[in-house]
Structures are given as structure tokens and as C-alpha cells.
Design a protein around this motif. Structure first.
Motif, mmCIF file in Angstrom:
data_model
loop_
_atom_site.group_PDB
_atom_site.id
_atom_site.type_symbol
_atom_site.label_atom_id
_atom_site.label_comp_id
_atom_site.label_asym_id
_atom_site.label_seq_id
_atom_site.Cartn_x
_atom_site.Cartn_y
_atom_site.Cartn_z
ATOM 1 N N LEU A 24 68.331 49.326 20.398
ATOM 2 C CA LEU A 24 68.352 49.351 21.565
ATOM 3 C C LEU A 24 67.645 47.649 21.648
ATOM 4 C CD1 LEU A 24 65.886 51.291 23.248
ATOM 5 C CD2 LEU A 24 68.269 51.818 23.103
ATOM 6 N N PRO A 25 69.110 46.323 22.016
ATOM 7 C CA PRO A 25 68.917 45.485 22.325
ATOM 8 C C PRO A 25 68.296 44.497 22.612
ATOM 9 C CG PRO A 25 70.952 46.271 23.039
ATOM 10 C CD PRO A 25 70.408 47.216 22.421
ATOM 11 N N LEU A 26 66.999 44.957 24.010
ATOM 12 C CA LEU A 26 66.224 44.687 24.281
ATOM 13 C C LEU A 26 64.778 44.719 23.137
ATOM 14 C CD1 LEU A 26 65.430 43.035 26.266
ATOM 15 C CD2 LEU A 26 64.216 44.801 27.817
ATOM 16 N N LEU A 27 64.461 45.953 22.779
ATOM 17 C CA LEU A 27 63.520 45.924 21.475
ATOM 18 C C LEU A 27 63.937 45.656 21.016
ATOM 19 C CD1 LEU A 27 61.152 47.884 20.646
ATOM 20 C CD2 LEU A 27 62.292 50.440 20.978
ATOM 21 N N GLY A 28 64.689 45.409 20.004
ATOM 22 C CA GLY A 28 65.662 45.013 19.004
ATOM 23 C C GLY A 28 65.001 43.399 18.612
ATOM 24 N N TRP A 29 65.495 42.981 19.893
ATOM 25 C CA TRP A 29 65.058 41.391 19.795
ATOM 26 C C TRP A 29 63.404 40.641 20.549
ATOM 27 C CZ3 TRP A 29 61.842 39.402 24.392
ATOM 28 C CH2 TRP A 29 62.044 37.968 24.391
ATOM 29 N N TYR A 30 62.825 42.403 20.929
ATOM 30 C CA TYR A 30 61.094 41.948 21.218
ATOM 31 C C TYR A 30 60.207 42.311 19.529
ATOM 32 C CZ TYR A 30 56.348 42.797 21.801
ATOM 33 O OH TYR A 30 54.977 43.161 21.765
ATOM 34 N N GLN A 31 61.129 43.242 18.733
ATOM 35 C CA GLN A 31 60.659 43.278 17.704
ATOM 36 C C GLN A 31 61.624 42.192 16.523
ATOM 37 O OE1 GLN A 31 62.577 46.600 16.833
ATOM 38 N NE2 GLN A 31 61.120 47.718 15.341
ATOM 39 N N ASP A 32 62.463 41.326 16.644
ATOM 40 C CA ASP A 32 62.733 39.840 16.674
ATOM 41 C C ASP A 32 61.422 38.633 16.366
ATOM 42 O OD1 ASP A 32 64.543 41.338 14.526
ATOM 43 O OD2 ASP A 32 65.932 40.883 15.955
ATOM 44 N N VAL A 33 61.255 38.576 17.800
ATOM 45 C CA VAL A 33 60.421 37.330 18.485
ATOM 46 C C VAL A 33 59.220 37.433 17.473
ATOM 47 C CG1 VAL A 33 62.051 36.594 19.507
ATOM 48 C CG2 VAL A 33 60.423 38.304 20.321
ATOM 49 N N SER A 34 58.916 38.755 17.517
ATOM 50 C CA SER A 34 57.188 39.004 17.402
ATOM 51 C C SER A 34 56.967 39.787 16.017
ATOM 52 C CB SER A 34 56.766 40.286 18.518
ATOM 53 O OG SER A 34 56.801 41.731 18.066
ATOM 54 N N ALA A 35 57.939 39.882 15.007
ATOM 55 C CA ALA A 35 57.498 40.245 13.923
ATOM 56 C C ALA A 35 56.698 39.532 13.046
ATOM 57 C CB ALA A 35 59.079 39.753 12.580
ATOM 58 N N VAL A 36 56.155 38.195 13.041
ATOM 59 C CA VAL A 36 55.717 37.399 11.992
ATOM 60 C C VAL A 36 54.435 37.730 12.473
ATOM 61 C CG1 VAL A 36 55.028 34.935 11.384
ATOM 62 C CG2 VAL A 36 57.640 35.395 12.034
ATOM 63 N N THR A 37 54.076 38.174 13.585
ATOM 64 C CA THR A 37 53.085 38.219 14.283
ATOM 65 C C THR A 37 51.929 39.186 14.015
ATOM 66 O OG1 THR A 37 52.730 36.521 16.399
ATOM 67 C CG2 THR A 37 51.325 38.157 16.938
ATOM 68 N N VAL A 38 53.095 40.391 14.056
ATOM 69 C CA VAL A 38 53.217 41.773 13.991
ATOM 70 C C VAL A 38 52.605 41.671 12.262
ATOM 71 C CG1 VAL A 38 53.308 44.230 13.715
ATOM 72 C CG2 VAL A 38 53.882 43.164 15.743
ATOM 73 N N ALA A 39 52.854 41.379 11.314
ATOM 74 C CA ALA A 39 53.156 40.744 9.776
ATOM 75 C C ALA A 39 51.694 40.382 9.659
ATOM 76 C CB ALA A 39 53.920 40.955 8.834
ATOM 77 N N ALA A 40 51.369 39.379 10.538
ATOM 78 C CA ALA A 40 50.120 38.427 9.928
ATOM 79 C C ALA A 40 48.933 39.519 10.531
ATOM 80 C CB ALA A 40 50.255 37.190 11.374
ATOM 81 N N THR A 41 49.000 40.523 11.939
ATOM 82 C CA THR A 41 48.103 40.795 11.626
ATOM 83 C C THR A 41 47.762 42.692 11.784
ATOM 84 O OG1 THR A 41 48.978 41.473 13.693
ATOM 85 C CG2 THR A 41 47.758 39.555 13.718
ATOM 86 N N SER A 42 49.081 43.283 11.096
ATOM 87 C CA SER A 42 48.997 44.317 10.690
ATOM 88 C C SER A 42 49.013 44.804 9.272
ATOM 89 C CB SER A 42 49.720 45.430 11.449
ATOM 90 O OG SER A 42 51.067 44.762 10.982
#
Length: 82
Positions: A24-42
């Protein structure tokens, strides 16, 4: 995994439950922009990966893939050809 799994002719297979980039384009975009933060906290989880491409690059062939949770989680069965 490709190094240690038996070839498909011998019954070897790899089963994965993995985070993946949603189709899904919007969800994929959200994952892309938040991936670094998610990786740092998980503990390093990269939740926007192209799992089939990673498996192919490792020498494994996907024989079954199903998407869940909006496409952000994939269940994969892959094999190593002889």
C-alpha cells in the motif's frame, strides 16, 4: 540460511515470519520515513525490507508468500535449488 539448508530435492526449506515493506503506497511511505527510528528503538528491526529480493540475493527461491497486517508482515516458504 542458503548455505546450511538442504536443496529442495532433499526436502530442505526455509520458513520465515518477517517484517516487510507494505504494498500500500501510503503505508509503505510511512515505513520508509520511519525505518531508521524504528530500527534504533527495536533492536535493529528494518521493517521496510524487500524480503523476496533479499532471499533471491541469498540464493533462495520463494515458493510461497502471504502478507498479513496490512502487508507489513510476510510469511515465506523458500527453497534452495540444487
Amino acid at each position: 540460511m542458503a548455505r546450511v539448508v538442504r536443496p529442495s530435492s532433499e526436502g530442505g526449506r526455509v520458513l520465515l515470519l518477517e517484517h516487510a515493506r507494505a504494498e500500500l503506497p501510503l503505508l509503505g511511505w510511512y515505513q520508509d520515513v520511519s525505518a531508521v527510528t524504528v530500527a534504533a528503538t527495536s533492536k535493529g528491526c528494518m521493517w521496510n525490507q524487500d524480503v523476496p529480493a533479499l532471499l533471491a540475493a541469498a540464493g533462495l527461491r520463494v515458493i510461497r508468500l502471504s502478507r498479513h497486517t496490512g502487508g507489513t508482515v510476510v510469511m515465506v516458504e523458500a527453497v534452495r535449488d540444487a
